[in-house]
Write a protein that holds these residues in place. Structure first.
Motif, PDB file in Angstrom:
ATOM      1  N   GLU A 282       3.787  -3.814   7.293  1.00  0.00           N
ATOM      2  CA  GLU A 282       3.900  -4.787   8.318  1.00  0.00           C
ATOM      3  C   GLU A 282       4.408  -4.093   9.655  1.00  0.00           C
ATOM      4  O   GLU A 282       5.015  -3.112   9.793  1.00  0.00           O
ATOM      5  N   SER A 283       3.975  -4.598  10.708  1.00  0.00           N
ATOM      6  CA  SER A 283       4.328  -3.797  11.867  1.00  0.00           C
ATOM      7  C   SER A 283       4.363  -4.796  13.107  1.00  0.00           C
ATOM      8  O   SER A 283       3.670  -5.997  13.037  1.00  0.00           O
ATOM      9  N   GLU A 284       5.150  -4.637  13.960  1.00  0.00           N
ATOM     10  CA  GLU A 284       5.064  -5.457  15.159  1.00  0.00           C
ATOM     11  C   GLU A 284       5.254  -4.702  16.444  1.00  0.00           C
ATOM     12  O   GLU A 284       5.804  -3.562  16.505  1.00  0.00           O
TER      13      GLU A 284
ATOM     14  N   LYS B 185       2.961  -9.558  15.315  1.00  0.00           N
ATOM     15  CA  LYS B 185       2.923  -9.200  14.130  1.00  0.00           C
ATOM     16  C   LYS B 185       1.647  -8.967  13.305  1.00  0.00           C
ATOM     17  O   LYS B 185       0.668  -9.790  13.303  1.00  0.00           O
TER      18      LYS B 185
END
Length: 62
Positions: free
Chosen positions: A22-24, A29
């Motif tokens: 998971e990345s933002e 996101k």
């Protein structure tokens, strides 16, 4: 672990996926999911995750 609510990107309803990453970045996101057999990887955004997937279980079970 997530499960598809409906058909999505050539996957059938009910297919199970693991959330791998998971990345933002600047408020956007992105999520990387892998099929249960780890053979296929897909990258989706937050809206696709909420519209097409159901959370089955969170975190480790051991």
């Amino acid at each position: 672990m997530y499960k598809l609510k409906n058909n999505f990107k050539n996957f059938k309803k009910g297919t199970q996926f693991y959330l791998i990453a998971e990345s933002e970045f600047i408020g956007v996101k992105d999520f990387v999911l892998r099929t249960q057999d780890l053979a296929v990887r897909i990258s989706i955004n937050e809206r696709e995750l909420h519209n097409h997937f159901i959370l089955l279980k969170y975190g480790r079970t051991d």
